[in-house]
Design a protein around this motif. Structure first.
Motif, short mmCIF file in Angstrom:
data_model
loop_
_atom_site.label_atom_id
_atom_site.label_comp_id
_atom_site.label_asym_id
_atom_site.label_seq_id
_atom_site.Cartn_x
_atom_site.Cartn_y
_atom_site.Cartn_z
N LYS A 75 0.81 -1.35 0.08
CA LYS A 75 -0.10 0.00 -0.07
C LYS A 75 0.93 1.15 0.08
O LYS A 75 2.11 1.27 0.36
CB LYS A 75 -1.11 -0.16 1.24
N ASN A 76 0.33 2.45 -0.52
CA ASN A 76 1.21 3.42 -0.53
C ASN A 76 1.46 4.05 1.04
O ASN A 76 0.62 3.71 2.01
CB ASN A 76 0.18 4.68 -0.92
N ARG A 77 2.52 4.44 1.22
CA ARG A 77 2.96 4.77 2.62
C ARG A 77 3.20 6.36 2.79
O ARG A 77 3.79 6.71 3.81
CB ARG A 77 4.65 4.31 2.57
N TRP A 78 2.52 7.02 2.03
CA TRP A 78 2.32 8.41 2.19
C TRP A 78 0.90 8.99 2.20
O TRP A 78 0.00 8.26 1.49
CB TRP A 78 3.27 9.21 1.41
N HIS A 79 0.48 9.84 2.87
CA HIS A 79 -0.72 10.36 2.71
C HIS A 79 -0.78 11.86 3.32
O HIS A 79 0.20 12.25 3.93
CB HIS A 79 -2.03 9.87 3.49
N PHE A 80 -1.71 12.77 2.78
CA PHE A 80 -1.85 14.11 3.31
C PHE A 80 -2.87 14.32 4.56
O PHE A 80 -3.74 13.64 4.56
CB PHE A 80 -2.32 15.13 2.20
#
Length: 114
Positions: free
Chosen positions: A65-70
């Motif tokens: 899964k993506n390891r970044w978010h805002f």
């Protein structure tokens, strides 16, 4: 020697789709566009301590899964996030984030960021 963050670089299969989603959600202009890259930022000219997000084409298969978010933090959290996420065609999930007594809605982009 001083070091500053030049940009947050995000690998994805379709930089145009992902950048257009985040540009709409954050109401940030698109600063640069090519076949393989798109850049968004909350400014037209650089400001100290503020950096753009660069979406770059990467053909590799997504493995985790993506390891970044805002983390968005407007004055009226609920109203503003609902407005921006709806305009970016995101869908609310049944999951709520919680931490130390705070809670927030989780949203799902209607595109793949892979």
């Amino acid at each position: 020697m001083t070091v500053a963050i030049n940009s947050l670089s995000v690998d994805c299969h379709d930089p145009k789709r992902v950048a257009e989603f985040w540009s709409a959600a954050l109401e940030w202009p698109i600063l640069f566009e090519s076949d393989d890259q798109m850049m968004i930022a909350p400014f037209d000219e650089r400001e100290p301590g503020v950096f753009p997000v660069l979406f770059m084409r990467n053909p590799d298969d997504k493995r985790v899964k993506n390891r970044w978010h805002f983390d968005l933090a407007p004055d009226d959290q609920t109203a503003e996030v609902i407005r921006r996420m709806a305009s970016a065609r995101a869908a609310p999930t049944s999951v709520k984030g919680t931490w130390r007594g705070w809670s927030w809605p989780m949203w799902r982009a209607m595109i793949s960021a892979s």
